[in-house]
Write a protein that holds these residues in place. Structure first.
Motif, PDB file in Angstrom:
ATOM      1  N   GLU A 105      -1.356  -1.615   6.322  1.00  0.00           N
ATOM      2  CA  GLU A 105      -1.969  -2.282   7.521  1.00  0.00           C
ATOM      3  C   GLU A 105      -0.955  -2.839   8.611  1.00  0.00           C
ATOM      4  N   GLY A 106       0.227  -1.818   8.592  1.00  0.00           N
ATOM      5  CA  GLY A 106       1.524  -2.638   9.315  1.00  0.00           C
ATOM      6  C   GLY A 106       2.225  -3.461   8.842  1.00  0.00           C
ATOM      7  N   LYS A 107       1.963  -3.818   7.521  1.00  0.00           N
ATOM      8  CA  LYS A 107       2.848  -4.838   6.976  1.00  0.00           C
ATOM      9  C   LYS A 107       3.598  -4.082   5.512  1.00  0.00           C
ATOM     10  N   VAL A 108       4.716  -4.673   5.403  1.00  0.00           N
ATOM     11  CA  VAL A 108       5.787  -4.169   4.500  1.00  0.00           C
ATOM     12  C   VAL A 108       5.945  -5.142   3.242  1.00  0.00           C
ATOM     13  N   TYR A 109       5.817  -4.497   2.183  1.00  0.00           N
ATOM     14  CA  TYR A 109       5.984  -5.304   0.695  1.00  0.00           C
ATOM     15  C   TYR A 109       6.881  -4.566  -0.084  1.00  0.00           C
TER      16      TYR A 109
END
Length: 123
Positions: A105-109
């Motif tokens: 959802e557009g977030k980097v982990y």
């Protein structure tokens, strides 16, 4: 194998603007990570070259000769490491630790046990 410890690094649209960048570890320089972005995908390796400690986050990303495999070249001595697994293409066994990266959802982990930041926060 240990359970993943996914850590939010930042927004994909912001992080994808840089091909190579340093992620600072709160625990100290030795735990820093180099985050790479190429052809729509993120990769993460140890930040400092296993050869003599060069800054991989300042390296160039290139195709390995005759293949579509992406590698980072250390700016100090030219050693190349595959982004997908950290394998050294010059000297067998001189590899970089690889960290898993995911985008949701557009977030980097990044799967990492130590706290990371895109800005230096160490005292």
């Amino acid at each position: 194998m240990a359970d993943p410890q996914w850590q939010f690094i930042g927004e994909e649209d912001t992080l994808s603007k840089k091909r190579c960048q340093r992620l600072f570890a709160e625990s100290g320089k030795d735990d820093d990570i180099a985050l790479f972005y190429t052809e729509g995908k993120f990769y993460a390796l140890e930040a400092w070259c296993q050869h003599q400690g060069g800054p991989l986050f300042s390296g160039d990303i290139e195709d390995l000769k005759g293949t579509s495999i992406k590698a980072v070249q250390c700016p100090w001595h030219g050693y190349k490491f595959k982004l997908e697994d950290g394998e050294n293409t010059n000297i067998p066994g001189l590899n970089q630790k690889k960290y898993d990266v995911k985008c949701e959802e557009g977030k980097v982990y990044v799967d990492c046990t130590h706290k990371l930041s895109t800005q230096e926060v160490r005292s």
